[in-house]
Design an enzyme around this catalytic site. Structure first.
Site, PDB file in Angstrom:
ATOM      1  CG  ASP A   1      -1.855   1.195   1.259  1.00 33.26           C
ATOM      2  OD1 ASP A   1      -2.512   1.444   0.244  1.00 33.26           O
ATOM      3  OD2 ASP A   1      -1.935   1.875   2.293  1.00 33.26           O
TER       4      ASP A   1
ATOM      5  CG  HIS B   1      -6.663   5.859   5.104  1.00 32.25           C
ATOM      6  ND1 HIS B   1      -5.778   5.555   4.106  1.00 32.25           N
ATOM      7  CD2 HIS B   1      -5.919   6.359   6.133  1.00 32.25           C
ATOM      8  CE1 HIS B   1      -4.556   5.868   4.502  1.00 32.25           C
ATOM      9  NE2 HIS B   1      -4.622   6.351   5.728  1.00 32.25           N
TER      10      HIS B   1
ATOM     11  CB  CYS C   1      -9.749   5.482   0.143  1.00 30.77           C
ATOM     12  SG  CYS C   1      -8.264   5.888   1.097  1.00 30.77           S
TER      13      CYS C   1
END
Length: 260
Positions: free
Chosen positions: A7, A184, A182
């Site tokens: 990542d 996150h 995403c």
């Protein structure tokens, strides 16, 4: 067999967590490129170069049998290039997420949120349209979500206000399914769900696990867990503790990536 995951920074730990829990005997090696995060504001050429360096590091040093690109930006721009240069199965986060959204949606109105680069790439739009051309797809970049998550502000009033500011427009379009584009963003999933309980939430980390299971690969190993970063990161350490506890983290030099 072993699994490599890379990542641009720390968000991919959400993928690491799900993969580790679902394949406990697999050897898993994670690389977070914390020295060069974020990828989302880099050029396509730079994103591809960084991705090649991370992928080849995991492949040559740990002989991984499967590679996961746990970064939506890298998946959007570098997946096809990596498939050409590495002789192993490579999974990005875009296709599994799109496939899950197709299964979830009832009214064929799908929202996609992600970094500016991911939204600009049109990767989710293209993948979704390939699967079902009749879909209505609405995209929205949500750049403030990443700093909120890294600050640990995922369920306070600031998080709720920010979520509403970004998502209300998509909800008013009538979407019934939202892709968290995403890695996150799954940390904000509960807040999103509390504000918009009718939405079907597509978490790419869970979608990837389902995709891996469909490959019917045998990941029996010793259950090794190794995490590497390219620079010290307080946010990474905090994120890691929240998600996966005290798995040892080792720092590698960028020159180790660039020399391959």
């Amino acid at each position: 067999m072993s699994i490599g995951i890379f990542d641009s920074g720390i968000g991919g730990l959400t993928v690491f967590k799900e993969v580790a829990e679902n394949f406990p005997s697999a050897d898993i090696y994670y690389l977070g490129d914390t020295a060069r995060v974020p990828y989302g504001n880099k050029s396509k050429e730079t994103i591809i170069r960084y991705s090649i360096e991370c992928a080849t590091y995991l492949y040559h040093n740990f002989n991984v049998d499967l590679l996961i690109i746990a970064c939506n930006t890298a998946s959007s721009y570098a997946l096809e290039t990596l498939k050409k240069i590495l002789p192993i199965p490579i999974i990005g986060v875009v296709k599994p997420g799109a496939e899950t959204a197709i299964r979830y949606t009832k009214n064929k109105k799908v929202g996609v949120i992600g970094t500016v680069a991911t939204v600009k790439s049109q990767s989710y739009v293209n993948e979704l349209k390939n699967l079902d051309n009749s879909l209505e797809i609405y995209q929205k970049p949500c750049p403030l979500f990443v700093p909120l998550v890294e600050e640990g502000w995922t369920d306070n009033e600031i998080a709720k206000l920010t979520v509403k500011e970004y998502l209300q427009e998509l909800v008013e379009k009538g979407i019934d399914t939202l892709i968290l584009g995403c890695t996150h963003y799954p940390l904000l999933k509960n807040t999103i769900k509390s504000l918009y309980p009718h939405l079907n939430i597509v978490d790419s980390s869970i979608a990837i696990v389902d995709h891996i299971k469909s490959l019917n690969l045998n990941f029996k190993g010793n259950g090794v867990r190794k995490i590497f970063i390219t620079d010290e990161s307080h946010a990474f350490n905090n994120f890691k503790k929240i998600l996966i506890g005290d798995v040892r983290t080792e720092k590698i030099e960028l020159s180790d990536l660039c020399s391959l």
